[in-house]
Write an enzyme that holds these catalytic residues in place. Structure first.
Site, PDB file in Angstrom:
ATOM      1  N   SER A 164      53.724  58.685  35.384  1.00 38.75           N
ATOM      2  CA  SER A 164      52.541  57.969  35.866  1.00 38.75           C
ATOM      3  C   SER A 164      51.303  58.707  35.382  1.00 38.75           C
ATOM      4  O   SER A 164      51.340  59.934  35.210  1.00 38.75           O
ATOM      5  CB  SER A 164      52.526  57.893  37.396  1.00 38.75           C
ATOM      6  OG  SER A 164      51.273  57.437  37.874  1.00 38.75           O
TER       7      SER A 164
ATOM      8  N   TYR B  42      53.207  62.627  45.197  1.00 33.99           N
ATOM      9  CA  TYR B  42      53.394  61.726  44.060  1.00 33.99           C
ATOM     10  C   TYR B  42      52.887  62.352  42.762  1.00 33.99           C
ATOM     11  O   TYR B  42      53.590  62.339  41.740  1.00 33.99           O
ATOM     12  CB  TYR B  42      52.679  60.411  44.334  1.00 33.99           C
ATOM     13  CG  TYR B  42      52.935  59.351  43.283  1.00 33.99           C
ATOM     14  CD1 TYR B  42      54.196  58.788  43.144  1.00 33.99           C
ATOM     15  CD2 TYR B  42      51.920  58.907  42.443  1.00 33.99           C
ATOM     16  CE1 TYR B  42      54.447  57.815  42.200  1.00 33.99           C
ATOM     17  CE2 TYR B  42      52.159  57.926  41.492  1.00 33.99           C
ATOM     18  CZ  TYR B  42      53.421  57.392  41.372  1.00 33.99           C
ATOM     19  OH  TYR B  42      53.667  56.427  40.419  1.00 33.99           O
TER      20      TYR B  42
END
Length: 266
Positions: free
Chosen positions: A146, A159
């Site tokens: 990501s 995350y």
């Protein structure tokens, strides 16, 4: 009998295939003529979706696994090879995204669960196939990272850390396999319209539909691109943020809405 013996179509193995990016990738690979090995925890939901597409057992098989449980995803990979043959492409897509606050004890468990899913689960997804692909001299392993892994964002510690680790892990694996014929592709999605991102409480520039992301991801994987941010505009934004001095970066993000913590509403 191995069904792959009578079916020359290439095979793709995709985790997290019950929704979002995983489901969009499954559709894109089906359009390209691949056989599908689809993995999810919610197999009943995934099986119903597969049946709705009209795919028979020769075209698609569904496997149950929780990638956070090593034995579970390794067993799914082994079952795929036994039932459908060795995949040509393996996409470690399954992942979770939950906000965290280090001051909260429960959020340490969130961190542990995120790393188990997004990192250990990714390596365990690849594990059943690495030796066999190396022996064959071909194959592509795809890690879904990501842009959030390029620089840490407040409230996103679990995350961001996990996705930065995906990038580093895939880079390490790419070096290890550099002379084997097996390619490693790292994809860094920006904002993609999925059930996961619809809960976000902040703006999402350059938002892509899941199908648009899948089209671009398919092309990058086919080209065996080692590293790609999708869309490229988010790559520019993330790299610019990476270049900002810490003090300026902190000011830019001051007051930005944070990702939901576990159990929080919108």
């Amino acid at each position: 009998m191995n069904s792959a013996a009578s079916c020359p179509l290439p095979l793709v193995f995709i985790t997290g295939a019950s929704s979002g990016i995983g489901q969009a990738l499954a559709l894109r690979y089906a359009q390209a003529g691949y056989r599908l090995a689809l993995v999810a925890r919610r197999t009943a939901e995934l099986q119903a979706w597969v049946q709705a597409q009209g795919w028979d057992d020769e075209r698609c098989a569904v496997y149950h696994a929780d990638v956070a449980e090593i034995h579970s995803i390794v067993a799914a990979g082994q079952a795929c090879t036994a039932q459908q043959g060795l995949p040509d492409v393996v996409i470690a897509n399954a992942g979770i995204s939950v906000g965290m606050d280090t001051a909260e004890r429960d959020d340490l468990d969130v961190l542990a669960r995120t790393l188990a899913t997004n990192n250990t689960g990714l390596a365990a997804t690849f594990h059943p196939f690495v030796a066999a692909m190396t022996a064959r001299g071909s194959g592509t392993l795809v890690g879904i990272a990501s842009v959030a892994g390029i620089r840490g964002l407040p409230g996103h510690g679990a995350y961001c850390a996990s996705k930065a680790a995906v990038v580093a892990y895939c880079e390490s694996l790419r070096g290890e396999l550099s002379h084997s014929g097996v390619k490693v592709v790292t994809l860094l999605p920006g904002y993609v319209d999925t059930p996961l991102t619809r809960e976000n409480r902040y703006s999402m520039p350059f938002l892509l539909s899941a199908s648009a992301f899948a089209d671009r991801a398919f092309a990058a994987i086919l080209a065996q691109t080692s590293y790609r941010v999708i869309p490229w505009q988010m790559g520019v934004v993330a790299k610019l943020l990476r270049l900002l001095p810490n003090a300026l970066f902190d000011r830019v993000l001051a007051g930005r809405a944070r990702k939901h913590r576990s159990g929080q509403g919108r």
